[in-house]
Design an enzyme around this catalytic site. Structure first.
Site, PDB file in Angstrom:
ATOM      1  CD  GLU A  46      -4.522   9.803  18.305  1.00 52.93           C
ATOM      2  OE1 GLU A  46      -4.107   9.219  17.273  1.00 52.93           O
ATOM      3  OE2 GLU A  46      -4.253   9.411  19.450  1.00 52.93           O
TER       4      GLU A  46
ATOM      5  CD  GLU B 139      -5.191  -0.137   5.959  1.00 55.84           C
ATOM      6  OE1 GLU B 139      -5.338   0.773   5.123  1.00 55.84           O
ATOM      7  OE2 GLU B 139      -4.152  -0.309   6.619  1.00 55.84           O
TER       8      GLU B 139
ATOM      9  CD  GLN C 245      -2.523   1.117   2.774  1.00 58.77           C
ATOM     10  OE1 GLN C 245      -2.018   0.593   3.757  1.00 58.77           O
ATOM     11  NE2 GLN C 245      -3.742   1.621   2.770  1.00 58.77           N
ATOM     12  N   GLY C 246       0.855   1.988  -1.093  1.00 55.60           N
ATOM     13  CA  GLY C 246       1.654   3.211  -1.187  1.00 55.60           C
ATOM     14  C   GLY C 246       0.811   4.446  -0.930  1.00 55.60           C
TER      15      GLY C 246
ATOM     16  CB  SER D  54       3.283  -2.738   5.561  1.00 57.17           C
ATOM     17  OG  SER D  54       3.032  -1.914   6.656  1.00 57.17           O
TER      18      SER D  54
HETATM   19  C1  LIG Z   1       3.589  -0.493  11.439  1.00 60.48           C
HETATM   20  C2  LIG Z   1       3.056   0.484  10.444  1.00 60.48           C
HETATM   21  C3  LIG Z   1       2.706   0.052   9.180  1.00 60.48           C
HETATM   22  C4  LIG Z   1       2.249   0.954   8.211  1.00 60.48           C
HETATM   23  N1  LIG Z   1       1.980   0.502   6.961  1.00 60.48           N
HETATM   24  C5  LIG Z   1       1.651   1.392   5.986  1.00 60.48           C
HETATM   25  C6  LIG Z   1       1.483   0.980   4.643  1.00 60.48           C
HETATM   26  O1  LIG Z   1       1.601  -0.196   4.330  1.00 60.48           O
HETATM   27  N2  LIG Z   1       1.214   1.910   3.708  1.00 60.48           N
HETATM   28  C7  LIG Z   1       1.072   3.223   4.006  1.00 60.48           C
HETATM   29  O2  LIG Z   1       0.832   4.008   3.123  1.00 60.48           O
HETATM   30  N3  LIG Z   1       1.213   3.658   5.286  1.00 60.48           N
HETATM   31  C8  LIG Z   1       1.515   2.770   6.288  1.00 60.48           C
HETATM   32  N4  LIG Z   1       1.692   3.210   7.576  1.00 60.48           N
HETATM   33  C9  LIG Z   1       1.631   4.650   7.842  1.00 60.48           C
HETATM   34  C10 LIG Z   1       0.432   5.107   8.646  1.00 60.48           C
HETATM   35  O3  LIG Z   1      -0.718   5.074   7.894  1.00 60.48           O
HETATM   36  C11 LIG Z   1       0.770   6.519   9.160  1.00 60.48           C
HETATM   37  O4  LIG Z   1       1.847   6.392  10.051  1.00 60.48           O
HETATM   38  C12 LIG Z   1      -0.403   7.163   9.842  1.00 60.48           C
HETATM   39  O5  LIG Z   1      -1.390   7.488   8.930  1.00 60.48           O
HETATM   40  C13 LIG Z   1       0.010   8.417  10.642  1.00 60.48           C
HETATM   41  O6  LIG Z   1       0.753   9.304   9.888  1.00 60.48           O
HETATM   42  P1  LIG Z   1       2.120   9.889  10.446  1.00 60.48           P
HETATM   43  O7  LIG Z   1       2.982   8.754  10.801  1.00 60.48           O
HETATM   44  O8  LIG Z   1       2.630  10.856   9.468  1.00 60.48           O
HETATM   45  O9  LIG Z   1       1.727  10.629  11.790  1.00 60.48           O
HETATM   46  P2  LIG Z   1       1.129  12.096  11.922  1.00 60.48           P
HETATM   47  O10 LIG Z   1       0.034  12.251  10.962  1.00 60.48           O
HETATM   48  O11 LIG Z   1       2.225  13.076  11.891  1.00 60.48           O
HETATM   49  O12 LIG Z   1       0.485  12.032  13.358  1.00 60.48           O
HETATM   50  C14 LIG Z   1       1.172  12.329  14.568  1.00 60.48           C
HETATM   51  C15 LIG Z   1       0.136  12.365  15.667  1.00 60.48           C
HETATM   52  O13 LIG Z   1      -0.749  13.451  15.462  1.00 60.48           O
HETATM   53  C16 LIG Z   1      -2.092  13.010  15.482  1.00 60.48           C
HETATM   54  N5  LIG Z   1      -2.919  13.832  14.630  1.00 60.48           N
HETATM   55  C17 LIG Z   1      -2.666  14.207  13.363  1.00 60.48           C
HETATM   56  N6  LIG Z   1      -3.673  14.961  12.901  1.00 60.48           N
HETATM   57  C18 LIG Z   1      -4.580  15.075  13.882  1.00 60.48           C
HETATM   58  C19 LIG Z   1      -5.848  15.721  14.010  1.00 60.48           C
HETATM   59  N7  LIG Z   1      -6.372  16.412  13.032  1.00 60.48           N
HETATM   60  N8  LIG Z   1      -6.517  15.614  15.183  1.00 60.48           N
HETATM   61  C20 LIG Z   1      -5.982  14.906  16.208  1.00 60.48           C
HETATM   62  N9  LIG Z   1      -4.796  14.276  16.137  1.00 60.48           N
HETATM   63  C21 LIG Z   1      -4.098  14.348  14.987  1.00 60.48           C
HETATM   64  C22 LIG Z   1      -2.002  11.587  15.005  1.00 60.48           C
HETATM   65  O14 LIG Z   1      -3.139  10.844  15.359  1.00 60.48           O
HETATM   66  C23 LIG Z   1      -0.741  11.123  15.693  1.00 60.48           C
HETATM   67  O15 LIG Z   1      -1.008  10.765  17.012  1.00 60.48           O
HETATM   68  C24 LIG Z   1       2.126   2.318   8.548  1.00 60.48           C
HETATM   69  C25 LIG Z   1       2.441   2.751   9.829  1.00 60.48           C
HETATM   70  C26 LIG Z   1       2.917   1.858  10.774  1.00 60.48           C
HETATM   71  C27 LIG Z   1       3.266   2.372  12.128  1.00 60.48           C
END
Ligand SMILES: Cc1cc2nc3c(=O)[nH]c(=O)nc-3n(C[C@H](O)[C@H](O)[C@H](O)COP(=O)(O)OP(=O)(O)OC[C@H]3O[C@@H](n4cnc5c(N)ncnc54)[C@H](O)[C@@H]3O)c2cc1C
Lengths: 371, 394
Positions: free
Chosen positions: B377, B249, B131-132, B166
């Site tokens: 969140e 998902e 998933q990209g 992932s």
């Molecule tokens: C083990 C693992 C596997 C993954 N696999 C994939 C994959 O296969 N493909 C893919 O595309 N992605 C994948 N992801 C990515 C995942 O979808 C993102 O990490 C996730 O969407 C959060 O984005 P971020 O890491 O940039 O955190 P951020 O968006 O920077 O969030 C940081 C914090 O701020 C909070 N936050 C942000 N905006 C708000 C808001 N408006 N209100 C309240 N709180 C908020 C978040 O909830 C979080 O607690 C994976 C992540 C992990 C950890």
């Protein structure tokens, strides 16, 4: 003796500076990447030069004759920087055992050696999966020149780099619980790889001969000295945990102020502001108890045991909550090994287990309070 | 109706009895996870046998139409099949982002040609998908993504990078969100592309997780050529597809984790109970009871939601499942390591059993359940706005 408020601040600031330069998280991480068990014994001589192991050792035995409050300040800073060292096990736990027991030439010689940084000690207590200082199968047999000890202990913190071990054992004939300080020389020490990458080991000893003086105290069903030492261990560890919780919280707070999503700083979302505010409240509550507990020890208050359990239980829950939030609020980056969030959560769970979980100490608190 | 279902159950039970190999009814070690794909490895030959048999029945994707590799079952039959699989502790025959995420979206929104081209290979586990979506600057704010696709005559040219992808280094193809219009409002310039990771210009760098394994990657695209027919939906209309996929998902991950543990918490706690009394600490026992109640409630909620919508696509309620699952699974992890006491701190080495190490690493890995697939969140925001109708601040 305790320092006044101003001297305390200076004392803690200088500790912080030294840790930042010599034993910070970056140092810990670099060592962890090279070896699986990091003990920090390499910097023990430098810590000794700063006088840390002897903070609680009486002045006439080469120490500073200060209280657990002062040592607690340093241990808190060590927790803040995830600094691995035998400071808690030696400077706090062993020194407490050796100053609270009946004084002998043996105990005083050991205190001198500790103050000089020449003796590192680990507390060997547990034999089961869960903390239980009473369930001891290690055996002590009296003989002409002293005692013969046999048994096994698990998950002994700082055992890998220890020169001596504090061992709990029961007498063979009367089942009385005693606390011995024994040279590590004839003890089999098997390093363990735990999640926090620190120095832990299982140990075994089979009929090792120790001098009569090595017995610091012989109790009955339980051993009052051991109980007192454990209270101090819990309080010291709670100070370390407080430092770790504060560091994880500060790192998280910093991130909330810089990470942007949806064109906003994420810390501007009220949902996250409230989460940060709640963590802050929790740490403030825990800090109050930890400080009170340290002070109670220095004042020899009858509340020490209750406060030890209260500090350990509350700090355990607080640290669990904060390290979980640390990962969550960092999002994906917090799940990576490269980020410090993982180092915090892994150390947190080990400290929560050590000397009794939060559940154990809630129960003990209730019992002590007569609930 | 019930008699029909009953005879279906009898049939399923008999077939499983004959066809599910004994070793496929035991807890699954990590290295035997059936991910499928071009480079699928079968450490245990029974894994392959079990997969092949399930493929023949169309039961890797029981509700998909037969022409795309499914068995065309209705929701009630599919639930019977699940119950029977669970009854004998059968392992999942195929783990697949294709089955859970891409497949349902293609069924709903793909062209006939795309369905025929991609779905049977997903059902048979021939192609492994990743998933990209996320990018360093676009996580929760997924629509802020900046990976760029230029539209040429009969193809796209993709440049940029994805993160936290992932299993990207183990996968064959990627479903990828790209920006095709930088001037439009951010939700209106996104397209949904499918491409082969062996294409020129794709680079995958594994990233290590706190649990010590390298589950995900940073994935770089440098002038990657993608044929025009690999676009799903219209150009610049990829956002609604992206969201739809997230709902699938959240549903499938919620459901999978709800049932994925081989060892019940209570049994685990008993193994490490007080050696003298054989009893679990009462405080811990009460919290294990609560977690068990909640986990079972989630199972019932999932069943109820599936029945209500007849299994056909779910909306915002999938966020309920996702948040509840993450919370319950976090609790499971914490309770498991607490129950194990000293052994719950195991990292490596022969002083610990493989099961102990797996539990501890599972606790660490589980911390991501509230991050991956949209953070808790973000899902709470969806619940508050879409389900509860609460307004944005002014
Ligand atoms: C083990 C693992 C596997 C993954 N696999 C994939 C994959 O296969 N493909 C893919 O595309 N992605 C994948 N992801 C990515 C995942 O979808 C993102 O990490 C996730 O969407 C959060 O984005 P971020 O890491 O940039 O955190 P951020 O968006 O920077 O969030 C940081 C914090 O701020 C909070 N936050 C942000 N905006 C708000 C808001 N408006 N209100 C309240 N709180 C908020 C978040 O909830 C979080 O607690 C994976 C992540 C992990 C950890």
């Amino acid at each position: 003796m305790n320092l006044d408020k101003e001297s305390r601040q200076i004392f803690q600031d200088s500790a912080r500076e030294w840790l930042v330069d010599n034993a910070s998280i970056t140092h810990f991480r670099a060592q962890r990447d090279k070896q699986s068990c990091v003990s920090g014994h390499e910097s023990w001589q430098e810590m000794a030069a700063l006088g840390w192991p002897g903070i609680m050792v009486p002045e006439d035995l080469g120490g500073s004759g200060l209280g657990i409050t002062e040592l607690g300040l340093i241990i808190e800073q060590a927790g803040h920087h995830l600094c691995a060292s035998p400071l808690l096990s030696t400077g706090l736990i062993a020194v407490s055992a050796l100053t609270l027991c009946q004084q002998t030439d043996y105990s005083q010689a050991k205190l001198r050696a500790i103050a000089l940084g020449e003796l590192k000690v680990a507390l060997a207590l547990e034999e089961n999966h869960h903390h239980n200082p009473q369930a001891v199968s290690a055996v002590a047999k009296q003989h002409a020149d002293g005692w013969l000890l046999s048994g096994e202990k698990i998950h002994v913190a700082e055992a890998g780099s220890a020169d001596a071990l504090l061992i709990s054992a029961r007498t063979e004939d009367s089942n009385r619980l005693g606390l011995f300080l024994v040279s590590a020389e004839n003890i089999e020490i098997k390093p363990l790889q735990l999640i926090d990458s620190r120095d832990h080991a299982n140990i075994a000893f089979d009929n090792i001969s120790v001098p009569a003086d090595a017995l610091l105290e012989l109790g009955d069903e339980s051993c009052a000295l051991l109980d007192k030492v454990l209270d101090r261990a819990c309080i010291g560890l709670a100070a370390e945990m407080l430092g770790t919780a504060t560091a994880a919280f500060e790192m998280t707070l910093e991130y909330l102020k810089i990470r942007e999503q949806f064109g906003q700083i994420i810390g501007s979302y009220q949902a996250l502001q409230h989460r940060a505010a709640k963590m802050y409240i929790e740490i403030e509550l825990a800090r109050s108890v930890v400080e009170k507990a340290l002070q109670a020890v220095d004042e020899d208050s009858p509340e020490v045991a209750v406060l030890a359990s209260q500090a350990k239980a509350l700090m355990g829950d607080t640290l669990q909550h904060i390290t979980n939030e640390t990962i969550q609020l960092h999002g994906g980056i917090g799940m990576t090994d490269e980020h410090d969030a993982g180092l915090f959560i892994k150390r947190a769970r080990v400290t929560e287990y050590l000397y009794g979980s939060s559940a154990y100490h809630r129960d003990r608190f209730a019992t002590l309070r007569g609930f | 109706m019930t008699t029909e279902l009953n005879s279906f159950r009898v049939e399923v039970r008999a077939w499983l009895e004959r066809n599910c190999p004994a070793s496929m009814r035991t807890p699954m070690p990590d290295e035997e996870t059936p991910w499928g794909g071009r480079n699928a490895k079968f450490v245990n030959p029974d894994t392959k046998l079990w997969l092949d048999r399930m493929i023949d029945k169309g039961w890797t994707v029981p509700m998909w139409p037969q022409e795309y590799g499914g068995a065309g079952l209705g929701i009630e039959q599919a639930q019977v099949l699940e119950q029977e699989l669970e009854r004998i502790n059968a392992r999942i025959p195929l783990m697949s982002f294709g089955v859970w995420m891409l497949g349902p979206v293609l069924l709903e929104l793909g062209t006939e040609e795309q369905k025929r081209r991609f779905l049977p290979d997903i059902a048979k586990g021939k192609i492994r998908w990743c998933q990209g979506y996320s990018e360093p600057g676009a996580g929760s704010d997924l629509a802020g993504l900046r990976t760029k696709a230029e539209i040429k005559e009969d193809h796209f040219v993709v440049n940029g990078s994805k993160i936290w992808t992932s299993e990207a280094d183990q996968s064959d193809w990627i479903f990828c969100l790209v920006r095709t219009d930088f001037d439009a409002p951010k939700h209106q310039g996104i397209s949904f592309l499918l491409f082969d990771l062996e294409s020129d210009g794709v680079e995958r760098q594994p990233i290590k997780l706190i649990s010590g394994t390298s589950l995900f990657c940073q994935t770089f695209f440098d002038d990657v050529k993608v044929p025009a027919e690999n676009l799903v939906g219209e150009v610049n209309a990829g956002w609604s597809i992206a969201k739809r996929l997230l709902q699938y998902e959240r549903q499938s991950v919620g459901k999978f984790l709800n049932k994925s543990f081989d060892i019940q918490l209570h049994d685990l706690a008993l193994q490490y109970a007080d050696s003298e009394t054989g009893k679990i600490d009462p405080d811990l026992r009460s919290r294990i009871a609560l977690q068990t109640m909640q986990n079972e409630a989630l199972g019932l909620l999932i069943e109820r939601m599936e029945r209500d919508v007849d299994g056909s696509g779910l909306g915002a309620p999938t966020s309920v499942m996702k948040v509840a699952m993450a919370d319950i699974n976090h609790k499971r992890g914490e309770l498991a390591i607490e129950a194990m006491g000293a052994a719950g701190l195991a990292w490596e080495g022969d002083d610990f059993t493989q099961e102990e190490i797996t539990e501890v690493k599972g606790w660490l890995r589980g911390k991501a359940n509230s991050i991956e697939g949209g953070t808790s969140e973000i899902n709470l925001n969806i619940i508050a706005k879409r389900i509860l109708g609460l307004p944005d601040p002014r």
